[in-house]
Design an enzyme around this catalytic site. Structure first.
Site, PDB file in Angstrom:
ATOM      1  CD  GLU A  22      -2.789   1.254   2.415  1.00  0.00           C
ATOM      2  OE1 GLU A  22      -2.805   0.336   3.251  1.00  0.00           O
ATOM      3  OE2 GLU A  22      -3.496   2.278   2.488  1.00  0.00           O
ATOM      4  CE  LYS A  69       3.021   0.081   4.889  1.00  0.00           C
ATOM      5  NZ  LYS A  69       2.540  -0.029   3.503  1.00  0.00           N
ATOM      6  NE  ARG A  82       3.853  -7.991  10.539  1.00  0.00           N
ATOM      7  CZ  ARG A  82       3.219  -7.230   9.639  1.00  0.00           C
ATOM      8  NH1 ARG A  82       2.175  -7.681   9.003  1.00  0.00           N
ATOM      9  NH2 ARG A  82       3.631  -6.025   9.390  1.00  0.00           N
TER      10      ARG A  82
END
Ligand code: ATP
Ligand code: MG
Length: 543
Positions: free
Chosen positions: A28, A262, A252
């Site tokens: 994104e 983020k 992850r």
């Protein structure tokens, strides 16, 4: 072979998808990429490479409020820098028209409805996993009414948040994502690519799988938190009767002393806890690049960490190890003195200068040699001299010998101190027969130290970094505290160094990666000017 490779190889053997492999990396564009993304990049591009397939770059841009072209550009740059090239570049927003048509298709088939409830009412209706939820009072609207309302949502007749489109699935499902998930929301916001064309935007779950499908993705690799979304991913593909990629989840990357969200990294930047996204203390790709990490070191790290099915935490020292391993092979050696004290060779002729031959990289004979000027007065590291040296201290002390790297063996005779007792001069004599290649050059001394000629060396700025956070898990904090309370106030120390005079700006920026002999690996920072080179410490020589 990891479990993703196992799945792919089995699919190839069974001729699934015509035995083709097509992956994608779907960021994104709402921030800069970090080391966790690097792992995902290495997996997605790596699988495509290994199985002669293709990997797309797809920007998952369904949330116009947070997305920006600045991020798009940085993401492209970082992937290229890591050494990967995407087959095609797409945007989820490329598919907004198609997604809209699919939404109408589901409405027409009685599989989607417009809900007028507020966000709170919808959440409340979903309930908890252990008990069935409550159906929305708008759940059984007619197809005609739903179509009309959905078209008017698109036309901009309703304010933000007043209505949503929901899939009509199962309000009693133990999987909360099945309890009539939201497909579209109203958002009167300009999109970085589609501008004001849309005022309704698809949710991740209604966009991601379909985008994969449109691109003919065969293996949609994502992180574990999407495991619970998979049934919904599958449901949309089946309900729409479109190509159905297989979603595969892996753990992850989490790393000690590191924040990987983020949102939080953005906060560090916005609130000036760091000097931008590419601050060398940041775990972003651009931060690591500026710190002096190489693409190979990051790719090796991703490879070493491997692909796991369970969440785990990787020690940040593994990343540092990978940097050392690569830089040891490639970094050009140079001598720099960071904490200088003056050394005077009393029996060395005044005004004499010798050009000493130094080896650029002992690991790489092709890197060649250079010369370094040597003279009567030198800088050496303060820590390489000790007045009261015990047996374990092998470096310079009064009446002891050491070798000056690429030059002579010297013996300390006496020192000079200022009124505060600080050593200001270390006096010594040298043995002229001990220069490399000379008769006595093989004489054994216990230590070799580096140096810089006082009259010739250049002053440079050196930025030394410590961990950005004080604790292994910065997110784990006491009540009333946040990860910001775990910031290390001493994570940046700016100091000066004396470096070899031949290091021009042009040379430093071309070589980029240096090993300051005996000190560590350093990277020529873009802040460097002709008058002042700036170096970032990448990592020390040893852990
Ligand atoms: P964040 O939570 O930090 O905002 P994200 O997952 O929302 O990250 P995306 O831009 O959606 O960020 O991520 C793009 C891809 O990178 C996704 O497939 C995501 O699963 C993967 N990814 C993100 N963070 C990690 C991580 N720490 N380890 C491995 N893969 C990751
Ligand atoms: Mg995301």
């Amino acid at each position: 072979m990891n479990f993703i490779e196992q799945i792919i190889e089995e699919d190839i053997q069974n001729g699934k998808n015509g035995a083709k492999v097509q992956t994608r990396f779907p960021p994104e564009p709402n921030g800069y990429l970090h080391i966790g993304h690097a792992k995902s990049i290495c997996i997605n591009f790596g699988m495509a490479e290994k199985y002669h397939g293709l990997c797309n770059l797809r920007f998952d841009d369904t949330n116009p409020v947070k997305e920006d072209t600045e991020y798009v550009d940085s993401i492209r740059e970082d992937i290229h820098w890591l050494g990967f090239q995407w087959a095609a570049e797409f945007y989820a927003s490329d598919y907004f028209d198609q997604l809209y048509l699919w939404a109408e298709q589901l409405i027409n088939e009685g599989l989607a409805y417009v809900d007028d409830q507020t966000q709170e009412e919808i959440s409340k209706g979903r309930g908890v996993p252990t008990a069935p939820g409550v159906e929305s009072p708008y759940r059984n609207r007619s197809v005609e009414e739903n179509l009309d309302l959905f078209r008017r949502m698109r036309a901009g007749e309703f304010p933000d948040g007043s209505r949503v489109l929901r899939a009509k699935i199962d309000m009693a499902s133990p999987n909360m994502h099945f309890r009539d998930p939201i497909m579209y929301r109203i958002l009167h916001a300009s999109h970085h690519r589609t501008g004001d064309k849309w005022c309704i935007y698809p949710m991740y779950d209604f966009a991601h799988g379909q985008s994969d499908s449109i691109e003919g993705i065969t293996h949609s690799i994502c992180t574990l938190e999407f495991e619970v979304h998979r049934p919904l991913y599958d449901w949309f593909c089946e309900a729409l009767r479109i190509h159905h990629p297989q979603q595969i989840e892996f753990a992850r990357l989490n790393m000690t002393y590191t924040i990987m969200s983020k949102r939080k990294l953005l906060q560090l930047v916005k609130e000036h806890y760091v000097n931008g996204w590419d601050d060398p203390r940041m775990p972003t790709i651009c931060g690591l690049r500026r710190r002096g990490y190489t693409p190979a070191s990051i790719r090796n790290f991703a490879e070493t960490v491997g692909v796991a099915k369970r969440d785990n935490i990787i020690d940040v020292s593994l990343l540092e190890f990978c940097a050392r391993e690569d830089l040891n092979k490639t970094a050009i050696r140079t001598m720099a003195v960071l904490d200088p004290v003056k050394l005077i060779i009393d029996n060395y002729p005044d005004g004499q200068v010798e050009e000493m031959t130094a080896i650029n990289n002992p690991e790489d004979p092709e890197a060649g040699t250079r010369t370094v000027p040597f003279s009567k007065e030198l800088w050496i590291e303060r820590a390489d001299f000790r007045e009261n040296a015990d047996k374990k201290f092998y470096r310079l002390s009064i009446d002891r010998e050491v070798r000056l790297k690429y030059a002579y063996i010297i013996k300390c005779t006496h020192i000079v101190k200022d009124d505060d007792g600080n050593i200001t001069e270390i006096h010594c004599t040298y043995d002229p027969n001990t220069k490399s290649g000379m008769p006595d050059s093989n004489r054994k001394v216990k230590a070799t130290i580096h140096w810089a000629s006082v009259a010739h060396s250049k002053k440079a700025e050196v930025r030394l970094f410590d961990r950005l956070f004080n604790v292994e898990d910065p997110d784990n904090c006491d009540e009333g505290k946040t990860f910001l309370d775990n910031l290390n106030p001493n994570s940046l120390v700016v100091t000066e160094a004396w470096v070899e005079p031949a290091l021009t700006l042009e040379k430093a920026m071309a070589i980029k990666h240096f090993q300051f002999e005996r000190l560590g690996y350093f990277y020529a920072d873009p802040d460097s000017t002709e008058g002042k080179l700036v170096f970032n410490k990448t990592v020390s020589l040893k852990q």
